[in-house]
Motif scaffolding. Structure first.
Motif, PDB file in Angstrom:
ATOM      1  N   PRO A   1       0.799  -1.254  -0.150  1.00 17.60           N
ATOM      2  CA  PRO A   1      -0.217   0.196   0.177  1.00 17.60           C
ATOM      3  C   PRO A   1       0.798   1.089   0.165  1.00 17.60           C
ATOM      4  N   GLN A   2       2.178   0.987   0.098  1.00 20.45           N
ATOM      5  CA  GLN A   2       3.169   2.277   0.323  1.00 20.45           C
ATOM      6  C   GLN A   2       3.944   2.572  -0.824  1.00 20.45           C
ATOM      7  N   CYS A   3       4.141   1.427  -1.824  1.00 26.26           N
ATOM      8  CA  CYS A   3       5.131   1.655  -2.756  1.00 26.26           C
ATOM      9  C   CYS A   3       4.500   0.652  -3.869  1.00 26.26           C
ATOM     10  N   ARG A   4       5.354   0.622  -4.919  1.00 32.41           N
ATOM     11  CA  ARG A   4       4.975  -0.189  -6.037  1.00 32.41           C
ATOM     12  C   ARG A   4       5.248  -1.832  -6.082  1.00 32.41           C
ATOM     13  N   TYR A   5       5.880  -2.260  -5.059  1.00 27.99           N
ATOM     14  CA  TYR A   5       6.043  -3.575  -4.660  1.00 27.99           C
ATOM     15  C   TYR A   5       4.871  -4.485  -4.813  1.00 27.99           C
ATOM     16  N   VAL A   6       5.144  -5.700  -5.666  1.00 28.37           N
ATOM     17  CA  VAL A   6       3.945  -6.512  -5.694  1.00 28.37           C
ATOM     18  C   VAL A   6       4.491  -8.077  -5.839  1.00 28.37           C
ATOM     19  N   THR A   7       3.940  -8.841  -5.220  1.00 26.89           N
ATOM     20  CA  THR A   7       4.496 -10.366  -4.806  1.00 26.89           C
ATOM     21  C   THR A   7       3.250 -11.199  -4.906  1.00 26.89           C
ATOM     22  N   ASP A   8       3.345 -12.431  -5.140  1.00 26.42           N
ATOM     23  CA  ASP A   8       2.601 -13.344  -5.298  1.00 26.42           C
ATOM     24  C   ASP A   8       2.321 -14.063  -4.044  1.00 26.42           C
ATOM     25  N   ARG A   9       3.116 -13.869  -2.766  1.00 26.40           N
ATOM     26  CA  ARG A   9       3.094 -14.432  -1.567  1.00 26.40           C
ATOM     27  C   ARG A   9       2.756 -13.436  -0.398  1.00 26.40           C
ATOM     28  N   LYS A  10       1.876 -13.470   0.267  1.00 26.57           N
ATOM     29  CA  LYS A  10       1.467 -12.914   1.589  1.00 26.57           C
ATOM     30  C   LYS A  10       2.460 -12.490   2.388  1.00 26.57           C
ATOM     31  N   ASN A  11       3.241 -13.659   2.816  1.00 23.37           N
ATOM     32  CA  ASN A  11       4.532 -13.604   3.688  1.00 23.37           C
ATOM     33  C   ASN A  11       5.665 -12.613   3.101  1.00 23.37           C
ATOM     34  N   ASN A  12       5.981 -12.503   1.831  1.00 24.63           N
ATOM     35  CA  ASN A  12       6.755 -11.806   1.109  1.00 24.63           C
ATOM     36  C   ASN A  12       6.461 -10.352   1.231  1.00 24.63           C
TER      37      ASN A  12
ATOM     38  N   SER B   1       7.789  -4.538   6.810  1.00 26.69           N
ATOM     39  CA  SER B   1       8.488  -4.478   7.866  1.00 26.69           C
ATOM     40  C   SER B   1       9.818  -4.182   7.541  1.00 26.69           C
ATOM     41  N   THR B   2      10.561  -4.594   6.553  1.00 24.10           N
ATOM     42  CA  THR B   2      11.931  -4.120   6.268  1.00 24.10           C
ATOM     43  C   THR B   2      12.151  -2.825   5.654  1.00 24.10           C
ATOM     44  N   MET B   3      11.099  -2.693   4.689  1.00 25.04           N
ATOM     45  CA  MET B   3      11.180  -1.355   4.082  1.00 25.04           C
ATOM     46  C   MET B   3      10.492   0.076   4.636  1.00 25.04           C
ATOM     47  N   HIS B   4       9.528  -0.139   5.140  1.00 25.53           N
ATOM     48  CA  HIS B   4       8.472   0.798   5.513  1.00 25.53           C
ATOM     49  C   HIS B   4       8.463   1.033   7.045  1.00 25.53           C
ATOM     50  N   GLN B   5       8.921   0.092   8.002  1.00 23.20           N
ATOM     51  CA  GLN B   5       8.825   0.367   9.312  1.00 23.20           C
ATOM     52  C   GLN B   5      10.034   0.997   9.996  1.00 23.20           C
TER      53      GLN B   5
ATOM     54  N   LEU C   1      20.855   2.795  12.740  1.00 25.58           N
ATOM     55  CA  LEU C   1      20.854   4.015  11.982  1.00 25.58           C
ATOM     56  C   LEU C   1      21.152   3.847  10.650  1.00 25.58           C
ATOM     57  N   LEU C   2      20.363   4.510   9.766  1.00 25.83           N
ATOM     58  CA  LEU C   2      20.492   4.593   8.417  1.00 25.83           C
ATOM     59  C   LEU C   2      20.833   5.718   7.787  1.00 25.83           C
ATOM     60  N   GLU C   3      21.976   5.791   7.261  1.00 20.74           N
ATOM     61  CA  GLU C   3      22.753   7.309   7.138  1.00 20.74           C
ATOM     62  C   GLU C   3      23.270   7.153   5.797  1.00 20.74           C
ATOM     63  N   CYS C   4      23.233   8.206   5.095  1.00 19.83           N
ATOM     64  CA  CYS C   4      23.749   8.270   3.583  1.00 19.83           C
ATOM     65  C   CYS C   4      24.283   9.730   3.740  1.00 19.83           C
ATOM     66  N   CYS C   5      25.364  10.096   3.381  1.00 16.26           N
ATOM     67  CA  CYS C   5      26.068  11.518   3.230  1.00 16.26           C
ATOM     68  C   CYS C   5      25.424  12.569   4.194  1.00 16.26           C
ATOM     69  N   GLY C   6      25.620  12.081   5.453  1.00 17.04           N
ATOM     70  CA  GLY C   6      25.293  12.932   6.392  1.00 17.04           C
ATOM     71  C   GLY C   6      23.858  13.094   6.876  1.00 17.04           C
ATOM     72  N   VAL C   7      22.793  12.377   6.192  1.00 15.84           N
ATOM     73  CA  VAL C   7      21.438  12.541   6.416  1.00 15.84           C
ATOM     74  C   VAL C   7      20.979  11.243   6.953  1.00 15.84           C
ATOM     75  N   SER C   8      20.325  10.913   8.010  1.00 14.13           N
ATOM     76  CA  SER C   8      19.791   9.901   8.621  1.00 14.13           C
ATOM     77  C   SER C   8      18.425   9.649   8.196  1.00 14.13           C
ATOM     78  N   PHE C   9      17.928   8.266   8.027  1.00 19.69           N
ATOM     79  CA  PHE C   9      16.502   8.039   7.585  1.00 19.69           C
ATOM     80  C   PHE C   9      16.168   7.096   8.371  1.00 19.69           C
ATOM     81  N   LYS C  10      14.639   7.065   8.536  1.00 18.67           N
ATOM     82  CA  LYS C  10      14.026   6.151   9.568  1.00 18.67           C
ATOM     83  C   LYS C  10      13.614   4.721   9.050  1.00 18.67           C
ATOM     84  N   ASN C  11      13.596   4.854   7.471  1.00 20.68           N
ATOM     85  CA  ASN C  11      13.328   3.124   7.047  1.00 20.68           C
ATOM     86  C   ASN C  11      14.214   3.044   5.796  1.00 20.68           C
ATOM     87  N   LYS C  12      14.225   1.690   5.260  1.00 23.72           N
ATOM     88  CA  LYS C  12      15.094   1.522   4.040  1.00 23.72           C
ATOM     89  C   LYS C  12      14.413   2.247   2.932  1.00 23.72           C
ATOM     90  N   ALA C  13      13.092   2.449   2.889  1.00 21.72           N
ATOM     91  CA  ALA C  13      12.537   3.012   1.705  1.00 21.72           C
ATOM     92  C   ALA C  13      12.895   4.328   1.457  1.00 21.72           C
TER      93      ALA C  13
END
Length: 106
Positions: free
Chosen positions: A4-15, A21-25, A30-42
């Motif tokens: 519901p939050q991006c274009r990801y599509v799969t044929d399995r509910k578990n996926n 949980s890994t991309m949007h929560q 700490l996720l950091e890149c060039c001095g900027v911190s991010f709350k999630n992988k997305a």
């Protein structure tokens, strides 16, 4: 099953569940890149696509790297930091591979 939050599509509910949980929560680490911190992988992924689609540029010499880890390794050249020391002589280097190559002379 579509995310519901991006274009990801799969044929399995578990996926889908794992994706959300890994991309949007919020991440524990700490996720950091060039001095900027991010709350999630997305958010980090979006930043990388937007600002680093052409690679990671060294601010000292202008050299470009396809991965952030390679730029980080390269920066040791400019800092002069040499963490890899030979146990047989006074040789020191910033890269493990250089030390391995050097050890063959002993």
């Amino acid at each position: 099953f579509g995310c519901p939050q991006c274009r990801y599509v799969t044929d399995r509910k578990n996926n889908l569940k794992r994706h959300v949980s890994t991309m949007h929560q919020e991440c524990d680490k700490l996720l950091e890149c060039c001095g900027v911190s991010f709350k999630n992988k997305a958010a980090l992924r979006d930043h990388v696509l937007l600002f680093h689609s052409n690679g990671y540029l060294c601010r000292f010499c202008g050299r470009n790297f396809c991965r952030k880890a390679l730029l980080k390794r390269h920066l040791a050249v400019h800092s002069g930091q040499k963490d890899f020391l030979c146990g047989h002589c006074d040789y020191a280097t910033s890269h493990k591979s250089n030390l391995e190559r050097h050890k063959r002379v002993h």
